[in-house]
Write a protein that holds these residues in place. Structure first.
Motif, short mmCIF file in Angstrom:
data_model
loop_
_atom_site.label_atom_id
_atom_site.label_comp_id
_atom_site.label_asym_id
_atom_site.label_seq_id
_atom_site.Cartn_x
_atom_site.Cartn_y
_atom_site.Cartn_z
N LEU A 174 -4.02 5.57 -9.49
CA LEU A 174 -3.95 4.66 -8.33
C LEU A 174 -4.34 5.43 -7.07
O LEU A 174 -3.50 5.89 -6.30
CB LEU A 174 -2.55 4.06 -8.22
N THR A 175 -5.62 5.53 -6.85
CA THR A 175 -6.14 6.36 -5.76
C THR A 175 -6.09 5.69 -4.40
O THR A 175 -6.24 6.35 -3.37
CB THR A 175 -7.60 6.76 -6.07
N ASP A 176 -5.86 4.37 -4.36
CA ASP A 176 -5.89 3.64 -3.09
C ASP A 176 -4.50 3.41 -2.50
O ASP A 176 -4.38 2.79 -1.44
CB ASP A 176 -6.56 2.28 -3.29
N LEU A 177 -3.45 3.91 -3.17
CA LEU A 177 -2.09 3.73 -2.68
C LEU A 177 -1.52 5.05 -2.18
O LEU A 177 -1.88 6.13 -2.67
CB LEU A 177 -1.19 3.17 -3.79
N HIS A 178 -0.62 4.95 -1.21
CA HIS A 178 0.10 6.12 -0.71
C HIS A 178 1.50 6.11 -1.32
O HIS A 178 2.24 5.14 -1.18
CB HIS A 178 0.20 6.09 0.82
N PHE A 179 1.86 7.22 -1.99
CA PHE A 179 3.15 7.31 -2.68
C PHE A 179 4.06 8.31 -1.98
O PHE A 179 3.63 9.40 -1.59
CB PHE A 179 2.95 7.76 -4.13
N VAL A 180 5.31 7.93 -1.84
CA VAL A 180 6.36 8.86 -1.43
C VAL A 180 7.24 9.07 -2.65
O VAL A 180 7.79 8.11 -3.22
CB VAL A 180 7.19 8.30 -0.26
N HIS A 190 0.82 -1.22 0.00
CA HIS A 190 0.00 0.00 0.00
C HIS A 190 0.86 1.27 0.00
O HIS A 190 0.49 2.27 -0.62
CB HIS A 190 -0.92 0.01 1.22
N ARG A 191 2.00 1.25 0.68
CA ARG A 191 2.86 2.43 0.80
C ARG A 191 4.06 2.25 -0.12
O ARG A 191 4.88 1.33 0.06
CB ARG A 191 3.29 2.65 2.25
N VAL A 192 4.16 3.12 -1.13
CA VAL A 192 5.10 2.95 -2.23
C VAL A 192 6.14 4.07 -2.23
O VAL A 192 5.78 5.26 -2.19
CB VAL A 192 4.36 2.96 -3.59
N PRO A 211 9.74 -5.85 -1.55
CA PRO A 211 9.68 -6.13 -2.99
C PRO A 211 10.04 -4.87 -3.79
O PRO A 211 9.81 -3.75 -3.34
CB PRO A 211 8.22 -6.52 -3.21
N VAL A 212 10.62 -5.08 -4.97
CA VAL A 212 11.04 -3.98 -5.83
C VAL A 212 10.49 -4.21 -7.23
O VAL A 212 10.74 -5.26 -7.84
CB VAL A 212 12.57 -3.87 -5.89
N VAL A 213 9.76 -3.24 -7.74
CA VAL A 213 9.28 -3.26 -9.12
C VAL A 213 10.29 -2.49 -9.96
O VAL A 213 10.54 -1.31 -9.72
CB VAL A 213 7.88 -2.64 -9.25
N VAL A 214 10.89 -3.18 -10.94
CA VAL A 214 11.96 -2.59 -11.75
C VAL A 214 11.49 -2.44 -13.19
O VAL A 214 11.17 -3.42 -13.86
CB VAL A 214 13.23 -3.47 -11.71
N VAL A 215 11.45 -1.20 -13.66
CA VAL A 215 11.11 -0.93 -15.06
C VAL A 215 12.37 -1.11 -15.89
O VAL A 215 13.35 -0.39 -15.71
CB VAL A 215 10.55 0.50 -15.23
N ARG A 216 12.35 -2.08 -16.79
CA ARG A 216 13.51 -2.35 -17.62
C ARG A 216 13.64 -1.33 -18.75
O ARG A 216 12.68 -0.68 -19.14
CB ARG A 216 13.44 -3.77 -18.18
N LEU A 256 14.91 6.48 5.20
CA LEU A 256 13.72 6.96 4.48
C LEU A 256 12.66 5.87 4.39
O LEU A 256 11.47 6.12 4.66
CB LEU A 256 14.12 7.42 3.08
N LEU A 257 13.06 4.67 4.03
CA LEU A 257 12.10 3.58 3.89
C LEU A 257 11.42 3.26 5.22
O LEU A 257 10.20 3.01 5.26
CB LEU A 257 12.80 2.34 3.33
N ARG A 258 12.18 3.30 6.29
CA ARG A 258 11.61 3.02 7.60
C ARG A 258 10.72 4.17 8.09
O ARG A 258 9.62 3.95 8.61
CB ARG A 258 12.73 2.76 8.60
N ALA A 259 11.20 5.39 7.91
CA ALA A 259 10.46 6.56 8.41
C ALA A 259 9.09 6.68 7.75
O ALA A 259 8.12 7.11 8.38
CB ALA A 259 11.27 7.83 8.19
N HIS A 260 9.02 6.30 6.46
CA HIS A 260 7.75 6.41 5.72
C HIS A 260 6.99 5.10 5.65
O HIS A 260 6.00 5.00 4.93
CB HIS A 260 8.03 6.95 4.32
N ARG A 261 7.48 4.09 6.39
CA ARG A 261 6.82 2.79 6.46
C ARG A 261 6.55 2.21 5.06
O ARG A 261 5.45 1.73 4.77
CB ARG A 261 5.53 2.87 7.28
N ILE A 262 7.56 2.29 4.21
CA ILE A 262 7.42 1.85 2.83
C ILE A 262 7.28 0.33 2.78
O ILE A 262 7.97 -0.41 3.47
CB ILE A 262 8.65 2.30 2.00
N GLU A 263 6.38 -0.12 1.92
CA GLU A 263 6.12 -1.55 1.74
C GLU A 263 6.61 -2.08 0.40
O GLU A 263 6.79 -3.30 0.24
CB GLU A 263 4.62 -1.81 1.87
N VAL A 264 6.80 -1.20 -0.57
CA VAL A 264 7.27 -1.62 -1.90
C VAL A 264 7.99 -0.45 -2.56
O VAL A 264 7.59 0.72 -2.41
CB VAL A 264 6.10 -2.13 -2.78
#
Length: 248
Positions: free
Chosen positions: A147-153, A130-132, A217-222, A185-193
């Protein structure tokens, strides 16, 4: 050996190449920047800012400024610039080489999901977290705007322009960043992906190490493919050899 080299810049490697060439006697080097960053850092040699006006404009510039060799050292995802450079070089018979740092490859413990495009990344994210932390560049945020249901940093040097996802938290900062920086940064913003482009190189790889250590998990755009028939090298030394220069 070329007397005038035009570098299409914007990367760390472009700056290193310009510095090497500018220090050589009898070589004129010009670095062209697209102008997307308001305050670009200084580069050795001459610098121009702004587009050329497409393929024909670049071809005209190559002729008018008597360019002997063209080096495309833009970002690996600057697909339109690379295609334009290939066409302009062919039209003017100016030799062209593309400088592309090697892409990233997953290591032990990585949970990577390869996708071919930003649209592919947007399709993959809802099932992964959920937190990206969205590290795909400020100019590609429109692909995620639905993507209105996700929180983005989103971290950027400058404020991005809309459209962008409605639930977006901006972090204005300039790298490079260490593994400790990225972990914090990842911890402070509780990043999940994490979602990122395959930029390659060490300068922006710390976030991948941090994600591995945190088990994210990491989504990588090739990367998009290079134009057919275009020569590519992986580092500054390869460009220098292509140009006919010995190492400094």
């Amino acid at each position: 050996m070329p007397a005038h080299v035009l570098i299409l810049g914007g990367t760390t490697e472009a700056r290193r190449l310009a510095a090497d060439l500018a220090a050589r006697s009898g070589v004129r080097v010009t670095t062209s920047l697209a102008g997307r960053v308001a305050r670009p850092g200084a580069v050795a040699g001459q610098m121009r800012i702004g587009g050329f006006g497409g393929t024909e404009g670049l071809a005209d510039w190559l002729r008018a400024h008597h360019v002997d060799a063209l080096v495309d050292a833009t970002h690996p995802f600057a697909e339109r610039i690379t295609a334009s450079a290939a066409r302009a070089a062919a039209a003017t018979d100016v030799p062209l080489v593309v400088l592309r740092r090697p892409g990233w490859r997953p290591g032990p413990g990585d949970r990577w999901y390869d996708v071919p495009s930003l649209a592919g990344a947007a399709a993959a994210l809802p099932g992964l977290g959920h937190r990206v932390f969205l590290s795909t560049g400020r100019l590609g945020l429109a692909a995620f705007a639905h993507l209105t249901d996700l929180h983005f940093v989103v971290r950027s040097v400058e404020l991005p322009e809309p459209p962008m996802p409605p639930d977006t938290e901006l972090v204005l900062a300039r790298g490079p960043f260490t593994v400790a920086d990225e972990t914090e940064l990842l911890r402070a913003h509780r990043i999940e992906v994490l979602a990122t482009k395959d930029s390659g190189g060490e300068a922006t790889a710390a976030k991948l190490t941090a994600a591995r250590q945190l088990g994210l998990p990491v989504v990588v755009v090739r990367r998009p493919p290079l134009p057919q028939g275009v020569a590519a090298v992986s580092d500054v030394a390869g460009v220098l050899e292509w140009l006919g220069f010995s190492p400094a």
